[in-house]
Write an enzyme that holds these catalytic residues in place. Structure first.
Site, PDB file in Angstrom:
ATOM      1  N   ASN A  23      39.481  54.602 -22.671  1.00  0.00           N
ATOM      2  CA  ASN A  23      38.816  53.650 -21.783  1.00  0.00           C
ATOM      3  C   ASN A  23      38.752  54.241 -20.379  1.00  0.00           C
ATOM      4  O   ASN A  23      38.132  55.302 -20.212  1.00  0.00           O
ATOM      5  CB  ASN A  23      39.412  52.240 -21.871  1.00  0.00           C
ATOM      6  CG  ASN A  23      40.880  52.100 -21.597  1.00  0.00           C
ATOM      7  OD1 ASN A  23      41.696  52.382 -22.471  1.00  0.00           O
ATOM      8  ND2 ASN A  23      41.245  51.623 -20.408  1.00  0.00           N
ATOM      9  N   ASP A  24      39.357  53.653 -19.374  1.00  0.00           N
ATOM     10  CA  ASP A  24      39.097  54.031 -17.978  1.00  0.00           C
ATOM     11  C   ASP A  24      39.178  55.535 -17.729  1.00  0.00           C
ATOM     12  O   ASP A  24      40.158  56.179 -18.121  1.00  0.00           O
ATOM     13  CB  ASP A  24      40.122  53.379 -17.056  1.00  0.00           C
ATOM     14  CG  ASP A  24      40.174  51.872 -17.185  1.00  0.00           C
ATOM     15  OD1 ASP A  24      39.395  51.301 -17.960  1.00  0.00           O
ATOM     16  OD2 ASP A  24      41.026  51.264 -16.507  1.00  0.00           O
ATOM     17  N   GLN A  40      42.259  57.058 -19.979  1.00  0.00           N
ATOM     18  CA  GLN A  40      43.176  56.279 -20.797  1.00  0.00           C
ATOM     19  C   GLN A  40      42.934  56.602 -22.265  1.00  0.00           C
ATOM     20  O   GLN A  40      41.789  56.544 -22.738  1.00  0.00           O
ATOM     21  CB  GLN A  40      42.948  54.792 -20.546  1.00  0.00           C
ATOM     22  CG  GLN A  40      43.295  54.345 -19.136  1.00  0.00           C
ATOM     23  CD  GLN A  40      44.791  54.195 -18.940  1.00  0.00           C
ATOM     24  OE1 GLN A  40      45.361  53.177 -19.271  1.00  0.00           O
ATOM     25  NE2 GLN A  40      45.431  55.217 -18.409  1.00  0.00           N
ATOM     26  N   PHE A  79      49.256  53.908 -17.251  1.00  0.00           N
ATOM     27  CA  PHE A  79      48.008  53.199 -16.992  1.00  0.00           C
ATOM     28  C   PHE A  79      47.148  54.002 -16.001  1.00  0.00           C
ATOM     29  O   PHE A  79      47.458  55.124 -15.643  1.00  0.00           O
ATOM     30  CB  PHE A  79      48.304  51.796 -16.474  1.00  0.00           C
ATOM     31  CG  PHE A  79      48.429  50.756 -17.569  1.00  0.00           C
ATOM     32  CD1 PHE A  79      48.783  51.111 -18.856  1.00  0.00           C
ATOM     33  CD2 PHE A  79      48.200  49.414 -17.302  1.00  0.00           C
ATOM     34  CE1 PHE A  79      48.887  50.161 -19.874  1.00  0.00           C
ATOM     35  CE2 PHE A  79      48.317  48.452 -18.295  1.00  0.00           C
ATOM     36  CZ  PHE A  79      48.658  48.823 -19.582  1.00  0.00           C
ATOM     37  N   SER A  80      46.071  53.389 -15.561  1.00  0.00           N
ATOM     38  CA  SER A  80      45.040  54.108 -14.807  1.00  0.00           C
ATOM     39  C   SER A  80      45.522  54.601 -13.449  1.00  0.00           C
ATOM     40  O   SER A  80      46.468  54.066 -12.861  1.00  0.00           O
ATOM     41  CB  SER A  80      43.807  53.221 -14.622  1.00  0.00           C
ATOM     42  OG  SER A  80      43.127  53.071 -15.839  1.00  0.00           O
ATOM     43  N   TRP A 278      35.153  45.277 -22.154  1.00  0.00           N
ATOM     44  CA  TRP A 278      36.401  44.809 -22.741  1.00  0.00           C
ATOM     45  C   TRP A 278      36.201  43.678 -23.741  1.00  0.00           C
ATOM     46  O   TRP A 278      37.044  43.462 -24.617  1.00  0.00           O
ATOM     47  CB  TRP A 278      37.363  44.366 -21.651  1.00  0.00           C
ATOM     48  CG  TRP A 278      38.159  45.490 -21.061  1.00  0.00           C
ATOM     49  CD1 TRP A 278      38.161  45.906 -19.761  1.00  0.00           C
ATOM     50  CD2 TRP A 278      39.083  46.346 -21.745  1.00  0.00           C
ATOM     51  NE1 TRP A 278      39.010  46.975 -19.593  1.00  0.00           N
ATOM     52  CE2 TRP A 278      39.595  47.260 -20.800  1.00  0.00           C
ATOM     53  CE3 TRP A 278      39.519  46.439 -23.071  1.00  0.00           C
ATOM     54  CZ2 TRP A 278      40.524  48.236 -21.132  1.00  0.00           C
ATOM     55  CZ3 TRP A 278      40.440  47.415 -23.406  1.00  0.00           C
ATOM     56  CH2 TRP A 278      40.939  48.297 -22.453  1.00  0.00           C
TER      57      TRP A 278
END
Length: 451
Positions: A23-24, A40, A79-80, A278
């Site tokens: 994802n990100d 991610q 996390f990001s 999302w």
């Protein structure tokens, strides 16, 4: 009819993991001709304990996959965050070579900020003094975006629930809070995420752009990213040009968590975003991988009749050079192409296939630009993706008169740029058979097809 397991929807020009979930985008940084992209990542094609994957490119199109850069540790999941090329070794973490220093959210019992570094620019070592920004109380305190501070040293902007906060450091290890922005000025629902802050110049005047990704909510039709234009004095961002409604950096469904590269040549601002939403991302019919990045987008400011707005253009240098067809209709050359449509008034372009499916874009009777993927292909893999609410969307223009919409098509990813990039539409489509032809209707007057 679902296409899961039947069609290969992996794009050719948009970055995807070799397998598994992304994802990100994280840690976008340029060094010595190389663009580094982190994201991610989880090794199965659905969201799971977050790592950072890593890839490198010379042209932002062709990518070499590198070893996993960061994995969960005693402080939590990774996390990001972001990264910088510490050319002067201000961090003191280099060993005879300028390091890349990554800053990320350690997601454990709370969210805190940590750093890791690499001198070979491949293998990363977490700093033994982590976390460098502690947090014992806030449930949402994440996504640090590093930037070069206008007063010297380093700055970071990160999300803190219903606002962003700013910190400053001389060495990337010791941080002092300097200010915050929000919730005043915000016109969108959703938890604030993945901010970015950077300057752009128009007609000799400097503006600062603040991006804030807004967590999925029904009003926005999922996860979207808004922007503000204003000034940054080194401590506080001031929204100098407030809008009367939320301005998103992309008008469609599948563009989220975009952030810019550090240390780019000439200081140009290049952004990559996650191409998904999302609301339905875990359901996509793509088999052994799930998630892709957008094209890199080159940001600029554009003076419009309605004021200064953020514009963008895709970084596809050297691609789509050959003209394949032009006119009101034609045959498509495959599943990777560029189609530029020009018109006046109401009009649309239709891509279609032998299965009776069609993807439509153009200008509607209200003068709004729109996309319509309701009949574009498979939709039954997710109730939201299959709904009309997530099938058609439109946006008002900042300009009057004739229009041009530039479509980039890559297997299952579509990106449209219009009105000097002040209106863009990024969305996923899953046709049961490749689109074979296009036609123009109404005031859509001519199209140029390139491969």
């Amino acid at each position: 009819m679902s296409t899961k397991g039947k069609r290969d929807f992996r794009p050719m020009l948009h970055f995807t993991p070799e397998s598994g979930w992304i994802n990100d985008p994280n840690g976008l940084v340029y060094e010595n001709g190389n663009y580094h992209l982190f994201a991610q990542y989880f090794h199965e094609p659905h969201w799971g304990p977050m790592h950072w994957c890593h890839a490198v490119s010379r042209d932002l199109i062709h990518w070499e996959h590198l070893p996993i850069a960061l994995a969960p540790d005693s402080l939590g999941m990774i996390f990001s965050g972001s990264a910088v090329y510490d050319t002067e070794n201000s961090s003191g973490l280099g060993e005879g070579r300028a390091p890349i220093v990554a800053m990320y959210t350690s997601h454990g019992d709370t969210e805190q900020q940590s750093i890791a570094f690499s001198t070979d620019l491949i293998h990363f070592t977490p700093y033994d003094g982590n976390p460098v920004i502690e947090n014992k109380t806030l449930p949402d305190f994440r996504d640090p975006k590093l930037f070069r501070h206008p007063l010297g040293g380093w700055g970071v902007v990160m999300a803190a629930g219903d606002r962003v906060v700013f910190y400053r450091s001389e060495n990337l290890k010791e941080w002092e809070k300097t200010g915050e922005f929000g919730p005043g000025g915000n016109l969108s629902k959703g938890v604030w995420e993945c901010p970015d802050l950077f300057p752009l110049t128009l007609d000799g005047k400097e503006y600062w752009i603040l991006l804030v990704s807004m967590g999925a909510n029904e009003e926005n039709r999922g996860s979207r990213t808004q922007y503000f234009i204003g000034a940054f004095d080194g401590k506080t961002f001031t929204c100098a040009q407030p809008f009367d409604h939320t301005e998103f950096i992309d008008q469609s469904f599948d563009h989220y968590a975009g952030v810019t590269f550090d240390h780019t040549p000439g200081g140009e601002k290049l952004m990559v975003a996650w191409c998904a939403n999302w609301v339905y991302a875990n359901s996509l019919p793509t088999g052994d991988f799930c998630g892709q990045m957008t094209f890199a987008r080159r940001f600029s400011l554009v003076q419009t009749p309605k004021g200064v707005r953020l514009g963008g253009s895709p970084v596809t240098d050297g691609i789509f050079e050959k003209e394949a067809a032009s006119g009101k209709e034609g045959t498509l050359p495959g599943e990777v192409f560029r189609l530029t449509v020009r018109g006046n008034g109401t009009g649309k372009a239709v891509l279609f296939n032998d299965a009776g499916e069609e993807f439509v874009f153009g200008v509607n009777q209200a003068g709004e630009m729109f996309i319509d993927r309701r009949r574009a292909g498979a939709r039954d893999f997710d109730e939201h993706f299959s709904s009309d609410r997530y099938g058609i969307i439109s946006a008002t223009r900042f300009f009057d008169g004739g229009w041009e919409m530039d479509l980039y098509f890559d297997h299952s990813v579509t990106e449209i740029y219009a009105d000097q990039g002040t209106r863009t539409f990024t969305q996923l489509v899953y046709p049961n058979a490749p689109y074979t032809c296009f036609r123009l209707e109404g005031g859509a007057e001519t199209a140029v097809l390139r491969v």
